[in-house]
Design an enzyme around this catalytic site. Structure first.
Site, PDB file in Angstrom:
ATOM      1  N   GLY A  22       0.845  -1.175  -0.045  1.00 28.82           N
ATOM      2  CA  GLY A  22      -0.112  -0.065   0.151  1.00 28.82           C
ATOM      3  C   GLY A  22       0.816   1.162  -0.113  1.00 28.82           C
ATOM      4  N   GLY A  27       1.516   4.585   4.126  1.00 28.61           N
ATOM      5  CA  GLY A  27       2.578   3.694   3.639  1.00 28.61           C
ATOM      6  C   GLY A  27       3.817   4.449   3.486  1.00 28.61           C
ATOM      7  N   LYS A 204      -7.909   3.063  20.302  1.00 34.57           N
ATOM      8  CA  LYS A 204      -7.900   3.764  18.931  1.00 34.57           C
ATOM      9  C   LYS A 204      -9.070   3.829  18.398  1.00 34.57           C
ATOM     10  CE  LYS A 204      -6.235   6.234  15.560  1.00 34.57           C
ATOM     11  NZ  LYS A 204      -5.292   5.494  14.598  1.00 34.57           N
ATOM     12  N   SER A 274      -9.509  11.112   7.897  1.00 32.44           N
ATOM     13  CA  SER A 274      -9.382  10.279   7.100  1.00 32.44           C
ATOM     14  C   SER A 274     -10.852  10.360   6.450  1.00 32.44           C
ATOM     15  CB  SER A 274      -8.746   8.940   7.072  1.00 32.44           C
ATOM     16  OG  SER A 274      -9.509   8.365   8.337  1.00 32.44           O
TER      17      SER A 274
END
Length: 324
Positions: A22, A27, A204, A274
């Site tokens: 990725g 990445g 998380k 994100s």
């Protein structure tokens, strides 16, 4: 090793052979950190679906300093012998891409390879564990999570937007070698090895289940969630995460968990989550592996999680409109 071995062979056998599956923002960021300093004791490759051999990647630091470095690639579609040399495969694709991206590579990995999953949310670890259990018992599996921030300006230019905590730990099968574990600890920013790792992933998950959908729905930066109008929702979401985690055998304390959520909001106040980015750009989000995973586990234990269900439905509605 005996002195009769050629120096090239001795170096090859002593190398850390690491592949990163990725080439997205995280990445590329992990690749950059693992490649510094680059010596003959490491072999590092990005694994992507393209046939790129090498690529200059631009990186902008938190301080606005821009530099370029060269990354070497292995094609996931036409893997070379380099794939069979990899000792550690770090998977940095989206949560919903993990299974489809990883499965075609398993037959090509060496039997002692170790896999480390790095993605938002939870769920893929259960699928991969079952596959390894059934067909690849010599492959070990570790799990990781990172709060490092990275923004893609274009395909090969990332900017580091946050230097948050990275955690990883063993999950299933043979353990990661001491040498590879130390390489990660020496290379990645603000990193911890955690045993057990699942409590850290649940913490998380609580952060992601709050910040990601709320900022995506409100179309705002993370820092806006510090406003009083969001506290009640965040409080209720935290209660739901703690309850589901408890039934899953994970004990979470409310006060430190709330503090962690608001610390992340404060530390990343100028960042866009994100999920915000995915919704804005009409991409599929990771809602199924964040709030969706909580809902899935809650259904297993017959627990009501109305706040998570509400956020999940809202994101799915937005995605549906975006795809029309």
């Amino acid at each position: 090793m005996g002195k009769d071995f050629p120096i090239e062979l001795r170096r090859a056998l002593n190398m850390n052979h690491i592949g990163i599956l990725g080439a997205g923002a995280i990445g590329q960021l992990l690749h950059l950190q693992l490649s510094q300093p680059k010596t003959h004791t490491d072999s590092l490759h990005l694994i992507d679906r393209h046939n790129t051999r090498s690529q200059h990647i631009a990186h902008t630091t938190n301080n606005g300093i821009k530099a370029e470095y060269e990354a070497h690639f292995v094609s996931a579609q036409n893997p070379s012998e380099k794939l069979s040399n990899i000792q550690l495969l770090i998977v940095c694709v989206k949560a919903y891409q993990v299974t489809n991206a990883l499965l075609p590579l398993l037959d090509k990995l060496q039997p002692q390879c170790h896999i480390l999953l790095f993605h938002n949310g939870m769920g893929p670890h259960l699928i991969i564990e079952k596959i390894l259990q059934d067909s690849y018992p010599t492959l070990g599996l570790s799990l990781g999570t990172t709060s490092q921030g990275a923004l893609k300006h274009d395909k090969w230019h990332i900017e580091q937007t946050g230097r948050g905590l990275t955690q990883f730990g063993h999950y299933y099968g043979p353990k990661m070698s001491t040498k590879l574990k130390q390489k990660l600890l020496d290379s990645l920013d603000n990193i911890q090895f955690c045993d057990p790792i699942l409590p850290m992933l649940w913490q998380k998950l609580a952060v992601n289940a709050t910040i990601n959908p709320l900022t995506a729905i409100e179309q705002c930066k993370n820092g806006q969630l510090i406003a009083d109008q969001y506290y009640s929702t965040i409080d209720k979401l935290t209660d739901e995460v703690i309850l589901v985690a408890k039934h899953d055998g994970i004990q979470l304390e409310k006060a430190p968990l709330l503090k962690r959520i608001f610390d992340v909001i404060s530390l990343t106040k100028n960042n866009y989550s994100s999920m915000y980015q995915d919704i804005k750009h009409h991409r599929k989000s990771e809602i199924d592996n964040i709030n969706g995973y909580l809902i899935q586990q809650a259904e297993k234990y017959q627990i009501a999680v109305p706040e998570n269900r509400y956020l999940y439905r809202r994101i799915k509605q937005i995605e549906s409109i975006n795809n029309d």
